[in-house]
Design a protein around this motif. Structure first.
Motif, PDB file in Angstrom:
ATOM      1  N   ARG A  12      33.866  64.315  18.574  1.00 42.77           N
ATOM      2  CA  ARG A  12      32.496  64.448  19.088  1.00 42.77           C
ATOM      3  C   ARG A  12      31.811  65.661  18.464  1.00 42.77           C
ATOM      4  N   ALA A  13      32.511  66.776  18.444  1.00 45.74           N
ATOM      5  CA  ALA A  13      31.938  68.006  17.877  1.00 45.74           C
ATOM      6  C   ALA A  13      31.668  67.819  16.376  1.00 45.74           C
ATOM      7  N   ARG A  14      32.616  67.262  15.650  1.00 43.57           N
ATOM      8  CA  ARG A  14      32.466  67.081  14.208  1.00 43.57           C
ATOM      9  C   ARG A  14      31.296  66.155  13.880  1.00 43.57           C
ATOM     10  N   LEU A  15      31.089  65.143  14.721  1.00 49.60           N
ATOM     11  CA  LEU A  15      30.011  64.178  14.493  1.00 49.60           C
ATOM     12  C   LEU A  15      28.708  64.573  15.191  1.00 49.60           C
TER      13      LEU A  15
ATOM     14  N   ILE B 290      27.922  65.011  18.387  1.00 53.20           N
ATOM     15  CA  ILE B 290      27.587  64.228  19.577  1.00 53.20           C
ATOM     16  C   ILE B 290      27.758  65.153  20.766  1.00 53.20           C
ATOM     17  N   THR B 291      26.667  65.416  21.455  1.00 54.41           N
ATOM     18  CA  THR B 291      26.665  66.472  22.474  1.00 54.41           C
ATOM     19  C   THR B 291      26.725  65.974  23.914  1.00 54.41           C
TER      20      THR B 291
ATOM     21  N   LEU C 146      32.082  57.359  22.216  1.00 55.67           N
ATOM     22  CA  LEU C 146      32.073  58.099  20.948  1.00 55.67           C
ATOM     23  C   LEU C 146      31.639  57.185  19.803  1.00 55.67           C
ATOM     24  N   ILE C 147      32.212  56.003  19.731  1.00 52.54           N
ATOM     25  CA  ILE C 147      31.877  55.060  18.662  1.00 52.54           C
ATOM     26  C   ILE C 147      30.410  54.636  18.749  1.00 52.54           C
TER      27      ILE C 147
ATOM     28  N   VAL D 215      23.569  57.943  16.568  1.00 56.56           N
ATOM     29  CA  VAL D 215      23.151  59.241  16.015  1.00 56.56           C
ATOM     30  C   VAL D 215      23.058  59.209  14.491  1.00 56.56           C
ATOM     31  N   HIS D 216      24.007  58.549  13.843  1.00 60.11           N
ATOM     32  CA  HIS D 216      24.071  58.573  12.383  1.00 60.11           C
ATOM     33  C   HIS D 216      23.430  57.359  11.713  1.00 60.11           C
ATOM     34  N   GLY D 217      23.063  56.345  12.511  1.00 56.87           N
ATOM     35  CA  GLY D 217      22.354  55.198  11.963  1.00 56.87           C
ATOM     36  C   GLY D 217      23.198  54.279  11.091  1.00 56.87           C
TER      37      GLY D 217
END
Length: 189
Positions: free
Chosen positions: A116-119, A121-122, A136-137, A143-145
């Motif tokens: 989550r942190a690396r991607l 996602i807060t 997460l997925i 978030v990243h589209g």
């Protein structure tokens, strides 16, 4: 005649970037990786220990993350769309030995938190591990589209480490099944 620059053998190195940036020999496996990436959605890679599975997964991760400089001079370099970058969720059960289900669940929670942190996602993760992984997925996709690439290394190590204790091995299998069962319903992401 001076000796040509000799490369080093990448013994014990499982990180693609270390091999490519560290002057090690690398046998170009990217023709096979291109086929893997472009033919199907899901793969289960089963090969003997010390056979390069971790390095292959790391190479796939670098490819999908769009780390183009690592692939200069390799087969796939001019065949890949480097403008497309995918969020990659990497999980590994190679670190340590899970003593019981509680220990396995703590490991999974820690890894999901790290991803989550690396991607970036807060949001607060759900309480249940399966929901956390699914969330997460889904959120990484949003978030990243781009759809998410999930790479799981040493997927069965917690079970294998506990084979002598069949009850514990079964308990850990159920914990892993809880995690892996998410992947089917997460297919759109």
């Amino acid at each position: 005649m001076p000796a040509a620059h000799r490369r080093k053998l990448p013994i014990g190195i499982q990180t693609f970037s270390d091999i490519r940036e560290g002057g090690y020999y690398y046998v170009d496996k990217t023709p096979f990786i291109e086929k893997l990436a472009n033919q199907n959605k899901y793969y289960f890679l089963s090969r003997p220990r010390r056979f390069g599975k971790s390095l292959l997964l790391d190479t796939l991760g670098c490819l999908f993350e769009g780390r183009e400089a690592l692939f200069y001079g390799l087969y796939i370099h001019d065949k890949w769309d480097w403008q497309q970058r995918y969020p990659v969720v990497r999980l590994s059960f190679g670190n340590g030995v899970a003593a019981d289900r509680e220990d396995l669940d703590a490991n999974i929670r820690y890894q999901l938190q790290q991803q989550r942190a690396r991607l970036q996602i807060t949001s607060t993760p759900p309480k249940r591990i399966a929901d956390d992984f699914a969330s997460l997925i889904e959120q990484a996709h949003r978030v990243h589209g781009q759809r998410v690439v999930v790479l799981i290394d040493e997927y069965d190590k917690p079970i294998l480490d506990n084979i002598p204790d069949s009850d514990r091995a079964r308990e850990l299998r159920e914990g892993l099944k809880n995690l892996y069962s998410v992947l089917k319903d997460a297919d759109p992401h």
